[in-house]
Scaffold this active site. Structure first.
Site, mmCIF file in Angstrom:
data_model
loop_
_atom_site.group_PDB
_atom_site.id
_atom_site.type_symbol
_atom_site.label_atom_id
_atom_site.label_comp_id
_atom_site.label_asym_id
_atom_site.label_seq_id
_atom_site.Cartn_x
_atom_site.Cartn_y
_atom_site.Cartn_z
ATOM 1 N N LYS A 59 14.159 59.376 50.501
ATOM 2 C CA LYS A 59 13.079 58.188 50.080
ATOM 3 C C LYS A 59 13.512 57.279 49.340
ATOM 4 C CE LYS A 59 8.518 59.390 48.074
ATOM 5 N NZ LYS A 59 7.613 60.216 47.120
HETATM 6 O O1 G3P Z 1 4.971 60.533 45.516
HETATM 7 C C1 G3P Z 1 4.214 59.504 45.211
HETATM 8 C C2 G3P Z 1 2.704 59.427 44.823
HETATM 9 O O2 G3P Z 1 2.034 60.421 45.785
HETATM 10 C C3 G3P Z 1 2.530 59.462 43.534
HETATM 11 O O3 G3P Z 1 0.948 59.718 43.246
HETATM 12 O O4 G3P Z 1 -0.573 60.251 41.621
HETATM 13 O O5 G3P Z 1 1.621 59.434 40.789
HETATM 14 O O6 G3P Z 1 -0.115 57.799 41.935
HETATM 15 P P1 G3P Z 1 0.532 59.186 41.743
#
Ligand code: G3P
Length: 218
Positions: free
Chosen positions: A83
């Protein structure tokens, strides 16, 4: 539609893998910090539990270090998707790894043009963050629709749209309606998908009525 789980919690991953519905795993530095375990052995363990893509994120932001980190992460297992952030250095590493046959997930995507760049760099997955756009009063799902339209215009692109920053089941419903290839969800969002009060109510009635028959199937 493929379901990935967005977590670094190996117990959650094992639990969800046992349902047969889990197609992959995504992690990020924040989730790894929350898991509180050494990164490389944790990714190794996740890759031994899940056969689908397991995203492991680089930590560096400069090209040289990121490139070395990406090469190291790619060696962990064949199902690692490295990633990288959607930056010039990240896309350079993306192209390099993709050309060498490694899956790459380009993360922190917030615009359709960023997604276009990632596809041109050979990304296996583009991760648009719908929840974080919604948080700032922009329409996260419109971004998914725009990326899908653009990618459909160019059938040579192999990049899959991986809906990320999913916060609730309706995000997943909308992503599925749009035909997104993948969604990565926190474990609790995946569990919520099973539930409907009418299912619970209907099942309770069937159980009671079955008892009245006095029969046994086995
Ligand atoms: O893995 C990246 C993403 O899914 C992060 O989510 O909830 O931290 O915006 P969030």
């Amino acid at each position: 539609m493929k379901f990935f789980v967005d977590t670094g919690d190996i117990n959650e991953i094992r639990d969800l893998a046992a349902t047969g519905l889990l197609d992959g795993v995504t992690t990020n530095p924040s989730l790894i910090a929350k898991a509180g375990k050494p990164f490389i052995p944790l990714i190794e363990e996740i890759c031994s539990v899940v056969t689908g893509p397991v995203s492991a994120e680089v930590a560096a932001t400069d090209y040289e270090t990121m490139s070395k980190e990406g090469a190291k992460l790619a060696q962990i297992a064949p199902n690692v998707a490295v990633k990288v952030p959607l930056t010039p250095a990240g896309l350079k590493v993306c192209k390099e790894l993709s050309d060498g046959g490694t899956m790459v997930n380009v993360t922190l995507c917030f615009s359709p043009l960023q997604a276009l760049l990632a596809a041109k760099a050979g990304a296996s997955f583009i991760s648009p963050f719908v929840g974080r756009l919604d948080d700032i009063s922009q329409d996260g799902m419109q971004l998914i629709a725009d990326i899908l339209t653009i990618y459909d215009n160019y059938p040579d692109f192999q990049t899959e749209v991986l809906v990320a920053s999913v916060r609730h089941p309706v995000h997943l419903l909308e992503a599925a309606r749009l035909g997104a290839h993948v969604a990565t969800c926190p474990p609790d969002v995946i569990r919520k998908l099973y539930h409907h009060p009418l299912t619970d109510k209907g099942l309770a009635a069937f159980v009671e009525d079955w008892k009245k028959t006095g029969q046994s199937i086995l």
